[in-house]
Design an enzyme around this catalytic site. Structure first.
Site, mmCIF file in Angstrom:
data_model
loop_
_atom_site.group_PDB
_atom_site.id
_atom_site.type_symbol
_atom_site.label_atom_id
_atom_site.label_comp_id
_atom_site.label_asym_id
_atom_site.label_seq_id
_atom_site.Cartn_x
_atom_site.Cartn_y
_atom_site.Cartn_z
ATOM 1 N N TYR A 96 0.521 -1.381 -0.357
ATOM 2 C CA TYR A 96 0.574 -0.053 -0.183
ATOM 3 C C TYR A 96 0.903 1.201 0.063
ATOM 4 C CZ TYR A 96 -3.897 -3.119 0.589
ATOM 5 O OH TYR A 96 -4.562 -4.318 0.993
ATOM 6 N N PRO A 109 -11.429 -0.962 -1.868
ATOM 7 C CA PRO A 109 -12.615 -1.408 -1.397
ATOM 8 C C PRO A 109 -13.970 -0.443 -1.510
ATOM 9 C CG PRO A 109 -11.570 -2.636 0.083
ATOM 10 C CD PRO A 109 -10.886 -1.269 -0.553
ATOM 11 N N HIS A 335 -7.848 0.713 2.374
ATOM 12 C CA HIS A 335 -7.293 -0.636 2.726
ATOM 13 C C HIS A 335 -6.126 -0.840 4.049
ATOM 14 C CE1 HIS A 335 -7.812 -4.783 1.793
ATOM 15 N NE2 HIS A 335 -7.968 -5.080 0.883
ATOM 16 N N SER A 451 -6.241 -15.160 4.204
ATOM 17 C CA SER A 451 -5.597 -14.300 5.728
ATOM 18 C C SER A 451 -4.910 -15.061 6.473
ATOM 19 C CB SER A 451 -7.072 -14.302 6.156
ATOM 20 O OG SER A 451 -7.012 -14.035 7.146
ATOM 21 N N SER A 543 -10.581 -12.062 -4.686
ATOM 22 C CA SER A 543 -10.757 -11.716 -3.570
ATOM 23 C C SER A 543 -11.851 -13.028 -2.842
ATOM 24 C CB SER A 543 -10.299 -10.847 -3.230
ATOM 25 O OG SER A 543 -10.340 -11.308 -1.167
ATOM 26 N N GLN A 544 -12.312 -13.856 -1.989
ATOM 27 C CA GLN A 544 -13.770 -14.272 -1.932
ATOM 28 C C GLN A 544 -14.049 -13.288 -1.325
ATOM 29 O OE1 GLN A 544 -15.863 -17.094 0.794
ATOM 30 N NE2 GLN A 544 -14.131 -18.199 -0.272
#
Ligand code: COA
Length: 632
Positions: A96, A109, A335, A451, A543-544
């Protein structure tokens, strides 16, 4: 309730839960040779034969006994001894803070709420007051360490997850810098500061104190204050330039504009108020567009540009709740402090809060003795005006360039996939690979966030979903398909388990690269090799983000010729949010989604046709052999 100690707070007459201190594992450093082998496995089928030969030699030299790899690995192990999470700072900077691209679309997001039906302006403000009440409740749960501990679901379910990210939801700020940004955490003081929210309305910013005279404002008071803000924003003579637009620019440009802005003390005070607020509430004007899922997603991602609500934002703040007069609502999230899963938990709490505790407003409170909310003022020099014009132009280009498609695949959902004894996530990932192959005739480096919150201060690592097994499956979709589908699913599931147990390769390679830089060593050839650059150019970024409330998450592509593909698997359907850029001749979100629907149907037909009952148990064996030394 395993993570709780229960106590009773007599004063308030209700029982209170406190988070018990859970000791989390430290993130392991994977073995060097394992990462190097995996790196070759993940890239070899995505590059040319000639390039592969070169890369193999580089990897071999790097990993040779007594070589640079061993030295850096030793240093990384030392680092892991004295840090809570050896990759956290490197990762935050790389993922980031050093990224110079504009936050909207490229990084932030959004969550898109179900469309609301506001019949009047008071309806909108009532919704806002109710939501802010929920935010204050949620914030007090975080502050009191009273949020229930999250536990892993799905693969390796049941492990407690590190809750650190929650503490940053309402207390951090991403400060732009000329080369890299800084994630600023609000210092906690002995005497709590009076808390405030910033309300954005018609591109103006207002300070809404939520604690006055040590009392938290109730919903009635909040409504009164919001009504006052609405009225203040209507006074045309008081309107100031849309300074928020500057925060939608690329980071270096915004850093430059900011340092010019704060030379003036009025601007400095205004910026200071925004940086220290809990969150923003953006009261948006009607967008004038049909509120389809896709259009609502676009409005959340970029506000619809300068002629709509593009300037009614402050992108550096982690949480911006958007409440559109036309019923288009959601959250825009910076984010860097936390992951989408934390965002989902927070927003689901708020939606449940709003459903479960009916608005306490019967009618508006009379103008009380509350001090009036304050409008933030700006002194806009000619230089700032020039920056504003340039930021507005760039935002317009970003708006025009985003090609978005939100669609609900209703053929089937998680249930059907589970019945095939397959992991739904792995299945969707293989379907995305299949789709990409159908659209573009090849596979590309793919990012799937995994994760690693099982570990202290864990954020994410990458599941490289474009496995050789996925390639074999998509190539051979007409011969021996079922066998290859099984192999591809197995490879994807195995990678997932490696990633969530801290054994994936991306964070490890990043660590080796960054520790070499820190030690002022010459950049190892491994990291200047074309294969490495190709392998981290994520054309497919996936991404889920599952939800239990009726809402969905989406984001933009991370490279100019790429796709962002966020999916939300539900029992009997799957929501896909696919984005790309219009100015790339290679991509098309509509084509991708149409192809994806076809691929999912073909995979369903394949599963239904073949008897899959006999296959299941194989899935986990490979991984447990590999990571057997690491047990939870
Ligand atoms: N047979 C039958 N059922 C199976 C199965 C199989 N072989 N494999 C998995 N399942 C079941 C699971 O038990 C689970 O059941 P549940 O719905 O009752 O909980 C369900 O299918 C989902 O599991 P799966 O699809 O394998 O995925 P997962 O939930 O383990 O998710 C990741 C995998 C990688 C997405 C997850 O580990 C993760 O990291 N999530 C975070 C992603 C993230 O950070 N997103 C935000 C980024 S900003």
């Amino acid at each position: 309730d395993a993570g709780f100690e229960k106590g009773t707070s007599k004063k308030h007459g209700r029982s209170k839960c406190k988070q018990k201190t859970i000791i989390y594992f430290y993130l392991p450093v994977p073995p060097l040779q394992q990462t190097l082998n995996m790196y070759l496995k993940c890239t070899s089928h995505l590059i040319t034969e000639e390039q592969l030969k070169k890369t193999k030699a580089i990897v071999e030299k790097f990993g040779a006994p007594g070589g640079m790899g061993e030295f850096l690995q030793k240093k990384l192990l030392e680092r892991s001894e004295h840090t809570a999470n050896w990759v956290y700072d490197y990762w935050l900077e790389d993922m980031y803070l050093s990224n110079r691209l504009a936050l909207p679309v490229n990084s932030s997001p959004v969550m898109v709420f179900p469309k609301q039906n506001f019949r009047s302006q008071s309806d909108t403000l009532r919704f806002a007051a109710h939501l802010i009440s929920g935010v204050l409740e949620y914030k007090s749960l975080i502050d009191g360490r009273a949020l229930p501990v999250d536990y892993a679901r799905g693969q390796l379910a049941g492990t407690p997850l590190c809750m650190d990210q929650y503490n940053k939801v309402f207390t951090s700020y991403r400060l732009p810098g000329p080369k890299t940004d800084t994630l600023v955490a609000q210092k906690s003081t002995v005497m709590p500061e009076p808390e405030h929210i910033i309300v954005a309305c018609k591109n103006q910013f207002f300070v809404l104190d939520v604690v006055i005279n040590f009392r938290r404002l109730n919903e009635k008071d909040l409504y009164t204050q919001l009504e006052r803000i609405r009225k203040m924003s209507d006074i045309e003579e008081e309107r100031l330039p849309p300074i928020g637009l500057l925060t939608s620019d690329d980071r270096t440009q915004w850093a430059e504009a900011r340092s010019m802005l704060i030379k003036d003390s009025t601007n400095r005070d205004s910026i200071d108020m925004i940086e220290r607020c809990l969150c923003l509430v953006c009261l948006d004007e009607p967008s004038g567009t049909e509120l389809t899922d896709t259009n609502r997603a676009l409005l959340m991602l970029h506000g619809g540009g300068t002629d709509k609500n593009g300037g009614n934002r402050w992108y550096d703040k982690p949480m911006q709740f958007v409440i559109g007069a036309d019923g288009s609502c959601g959250v825009v999230c910076e984010h860097s402090p936390f992951e989408g899963i934390v965002l989902v938990q927070c927003t689901e709490y708020l939606l449940r809060y709003m459903r479960g505790s009916p608005s306490k407003l019967v009618r508006a409170a009379s103008m009380s003795e509350l001090p009036a909310p304050r409008q933030l003022h700006w002194k806009c020099s000619a230089d700032i005006q020039t920056f504003l014009t340039s930021s507005a132009d760039k935002l317009q280009r970003l708006v025009k360039n985003l090609d978005m498609n939100v669609s609900k695949f209703t053929g089937y959902g998680k249930e059907f996939i589970k019945k095939q004894k397959m992991s739904p996530d792995a299945y969707v990932q293989v379907a995305l690979q299949f789709t990409f192959y159908r659209c573009h005739g090849c596979l590309v480096p793919t990012y799937e966030s995994a994760s690693i919150r099982r570990f202290q201060e864990g954020r994410v690592d990458n599941i490289r979903s474009s496995t050789p097994e996925a390639l074999a499956f998509v190539k051979a979709m007409d011969v021996e398909k079922m066998e290859l589908l099984w192999t591809a699913i197995k490879a994807q599931t195995n990678y997932t388990i490696l990633a969530i147990t801290g054994m994936a390769i991306d964070n490890h390679l990043l660590g080796l690269r960054e520790i070499a830089k820190e030690l002022k060593l010459e950049k190892p050839e491994l990291f200047s090799d074309t294969t490495y650059a190709t392998s981290i150019h994520f054309i497919l970024s996936t991404s889920q983000v599952p939800t239990t409330e009726e809402m969905f998450c989406c984001y933009g592509p991370v490279v100019p010729n790429g796709y962002g593909a966020c999916y939300n698997p539900q029992t009997d359907h799957i929501i896909f949010c696919v984005s790309s850029f219009c100015d790339s001749a290679e991509t098309s979100s509509d084509l991708f989604v149409k192809t994806l629907e076809g691929c999912l149907k073909e995979m369903q037909d394949l599963c239904t046709k073949c008897n899959t009952e006999a296959k299941p148990k194989l899935l986990f064996t490979f991984v447990f052999e590999k990571v057997s030394s690491f047990a939870f």
